[in-house]
Scaffold this motif. Structure first.
Motif, short mmCIF file in Angstrom:
data_model
loop_
_atom_site.label_atom_id
_atom_site.label_comp_id
_atom_site.label_asym_id
_atom_site.label_seq_id
_atom_site.Cartn_x
_atom_site.Cartn_y
_atom_site.Cartn_z
N ALA A 284 0.83 -1.21 0.00
CA ALA A 284 0.00 0.00 0.00
C ALA A 284 0.86 1.26 0.00
CB ALA A 284 -0.93 -0.02 1.21
N GLY A 293 -4.89 0.74 -4.36
CA GLY A 293 -5.99 1.13 -3.50
C GLY A 293 -7.32 1.12 -4.24
N ASP A 296 -8.25 -2.41 -4.73
CA ASP A 296 -8.68 -3.01 -3.47
C ASP A 296 -10.08 -2.55 -3.09
OD1 ASP A 296 -8.09 -4.78 -1.43
OD2 ASP A 296 -7.64 -3.13 -0.03
N SER A 302 -11.60 -5.39 1.48
CA SER A 302 -11.14 -4.08 1.94
C SER A 302 -12.22 -3.36 2.75
CB SER A 302 -10.72 -3.22 0.74
OG SER A 302 -11.84 -2.95 -0.06
#
Lengths: 342, 323
Positions: A284, A293, A296, A302
């Motif tokens: 990350a 991100g 995810d 997440s």
């Protein structure tokens, strides 16, 4: 003047929407049929029974551990004067300190079991960093926390095994041809998804009730009221967490030719999602962080941590997001499904 | 060949092509099914009958060509729901539901109201003689019973176009006869397309037929035209004189062929107002009997089976004019 007529819904329209040949009615018809068919299918029932059996078995083991701990907590002297010797953290010839602090008189033993530092605590709270969440969780019966923890991890697996074949099976048997002449493919697929969602929600509720029953049977200070209240907090979260996985299962089911292929595709998809989430967490902070991100964000994992948050204001948006993700995956599946040969 | 809303065609295919990978199932298929007809689709295995059905029902999409179902373009569930129904060839109904539940579900999906569906399902159960098994799960039914449930669901409601793929396959003779009679009774009220390998069944049930081979229509038209019932009479003679010249003289303008080994006279003629097949037969018989011939049998046209067997095994020939 605000007359009743100004707000009245035109009845034929409303009646037609619910009971006429509309997409909504068709979806409900397919969902209802799917649900009834699954409840009578030996294979489906066997899978669901296995899941419930596994839930009962694991919760029995967990509750047995709790029971032993309760017994030990009631007699702290046994712990304080426990075995001596060179265990980890102890000194030779001196007794070890208590493993767990005794229960305060106004607090049931389940609270002790969730205190920070206990092995159970570590397992549960390894996923939660928020202090409010920790306080919230401390007030929940451990059996429900155990139910939620296990469900968050194994419910997706059940969905892939039980639900991924629902449409694919209809293709394999060509039973879909009877329905495809009478309603649209979107209504058919959404109805199937809805039926499966209802079934899976019912199964998780049953699993939760089963856990509570075992806890009530084994634990002396268990109270049904607190257990049911806590179940009503976590069961919807578990059920909604399953929706994106159901969406993925439906995507696979709509676009494969056989039940086995659909199930295999669903399980591979589940494994890939899990691995991807782990990689995203690990990298990350790298240069690819923002891209990872976004990726995810599309993965159900997440959004899982926020489901432990106490307030519906915190968990609610995540639940909406998960439901939206589920619908999104179904819609992606439909993009291909509406053009495929049956 | 467009089948507009007011067209007299229930189904029209124009140069339709469909391939499965390298296998070309339909190679420019042209088909015109008149409204209200009972239409037979005949052809060898792999000829493209099921693919034709599947495209008509929207299960498959044509790669090329135009498809028009009941004047509303290609099949669309929203447009054709309840108007087009089908008995698919190898499709299985849900095994764990009862016969009645299945029929109620399918009937409700095609738009039959909640109040009407019970009565409608009872009518269908009676039609396919399954009233006593209505509460049994589908998984407990025999192959023939499953077929009957399949036929029943195809006649739920009031469909305008019904497609039946091997409808009587697996039925006992009495049930098959009942279904055939029912289909025949539908003539004029709705369009029914029947695919079958049972050519006798097609010949007795249908009023129109199309012979398909290798993804193309080889021959199509009214049964009477395809079998030659209105254009051909065959007279078989017993031992004795063969008055060929006298017969030809009596039937001026018609073709008279003599097949010596089979001892059969084949008369080919054009039907005209005031001169039907019966009149030609009478003229021929009078001439033959006057010349002392002994008649063994008289037959109009050839059986559909005979026509089918005469289909060339190679590349399909161009369609004969008017057929």
């Amino acid at each position: 003047m605000w007359g009743a007529a100004q707000f009245s819904v035109p009845r034929p329209f409303f009646t037609n929407l619910m009971f006429g040949p509309t997409p909504l009615r068709d979806t409900a018809l397919v969902a209802g049929f799917e649900l009834r068919e699954m409840l009578r299918s030996r294979k489906a029932l066997a899978i669901l029974a296995l899941y419930l059996l596994a839930a009962a078995f694991t919760s029995y083991i967990f509750v047995s551990v709790l029971e032993n701990i309760q017994a030990a907590v009631r007699n702290p002297a046994a712990l304080i004067t426990g075995p001596t010797g060179g265990g980890r953290g102890g000194q030779p010839g001196r007794p070890r300190g208590p493993v767990f602090a005794p229960s305060p008189p106004d607090k049931p033993s389940q609270g002790i079991l969730t205190q920070r530092g206990s092995p159970f605590n570590r397992v549960i709270f390894s996923q939660v960093a928020d202090p409010d969440a920790r306080d919230f969780l401390e007030k929940q019966p451990p059996i429900i926390l155990f139910f939620a923890l296990v469900s968050f991890n194994f419910f997706p697996l059940l969905i892939m095994i039980a639900s991924a074949e629902t449409v694919a099976q209809e293709h394999q048997s060509r039973g879909v041809r009877f329905v495809a002449m009478r309603t649209g493919r979107a209504e058919f697929a959404l109805g199937k998804a809805l039926g499966q969602a209802a079934l899976m929600a019912a199964v998780t509720l049953l699993a939760g009730l089963l856990c509570l029953t075992i806890a009530a049977w084994k634990l002396e200070d268990f109270t049904w009221g607190a257990g049911l209240r806590s179940l009503l907090v976590f069961w919807p979260r578990v059920a909604v967490f399953g929706l994106p996985f159901l969406g993925i299962a439906m995507l696979c089911s709509m676009n494969t030719g056989s039940a086995m292929m659909a199930r295999a595709a669903g399980l591979i998809g589940l494994a890939l999602l899990f691995v991807a989430h782990q990689l995203v967490e690990k990298y990350a902070d790298s240069a690819f962080g923002p891209v990872l991100g976004v990726l995810d964000f599309l993965a159900p994992y997440s959004h899982r941590d926020d489901l432990w948050l106490p307030s519906w204001n915190d968990a609610g948006p995540q639940m909406l997001m998960l439901a939206g993700l589920g619908l999104g995956y179904v819609c992606v599946g439909l993009l291909f499904y509406r053009r495929r040969d049956l | 060949m467009s089948a507009g809303p007011d067209s007299d065609l229930a189904l029209a295919f124009r140069a339709v092509r469909k391939s499965y990978g390298r296998i070309r199932a339909l190679q420019g298929l042209d088909l015109a099914v008149p409204r209200g007809s009972v239409f037979g689709l005949v052809g060898p295995n792999g000829a493209g009958k099921t693919t034709t059905f599947s495209i008509c029902c929207g299960w498959l999409r044509a790669d090329e060509g135009d498809v028009d179902v009941l004047g509303g373009g290609p099949f669309d569930a929203a447009r054709h729901r309840g108007r087009v129904t089908a008995l698919p060839q190898d499709s299985a109904l849900g095994r764990d539901m009862t016969v009645r539940e299945q029929l109620v579900y399918l009937g409700r999906l095609q738009g039959i109201g909640a109040r009407e569906i019970r009565g409608e399902v009872e009518r269908i159960l009676e039609l396919v003689d399954l009233k006593d098994r209505a509460r049994d799960r589908v998984r407990t039914l025999s192959h023939g019973m499953l077929r009957r449930v399949g036929i029943g669901q195809a006649f739920l409601g009031d469909p305008e176009l019904v497609l039946l793929d091997e409808a009587t396959n697996g039925l006992d003779p009495r049930q098959a006869h009942g279904i055939r009679e029912f289909i025949r009774a539908q003539r004029g009220t709705r369009t029914i397309i029947v695919s079958s390998h049972n050519l006798h069944e097609i010949e007795t049930v249908c009023d129109h037929v199309a012979l398909i081979d290798r993804g193309r229509v080889v021959m199509a038209g009214p049964i009477s035209t395809v079998t030659g019932r209105d254009a051909e009479v065959r007279i078989t003679l017993a031992d004795g004189p063969v008055p060929l010249a006298e017969t030809r003289a009596a039937l001026t303008g018609d073709t008279v062929e003599w097949d010596a080994p089979a001892r059969t006279l084949t008369l080919r003629f054009q039907e005209k107002p005031g001169r039907a097949a019966e009149d030609v037969t009478g003229e021929a018989l009078r001439a033959l009997l006057a010349a002392g011939a002994r008649i063994s049998s008289v037959a109009r046209g050839q059986s559909l089976e005979r026509r089918y067997l005469e289909m060339p095994a190679g590349e399909p020939p161009p369609l004969p004019p008017g057929v």
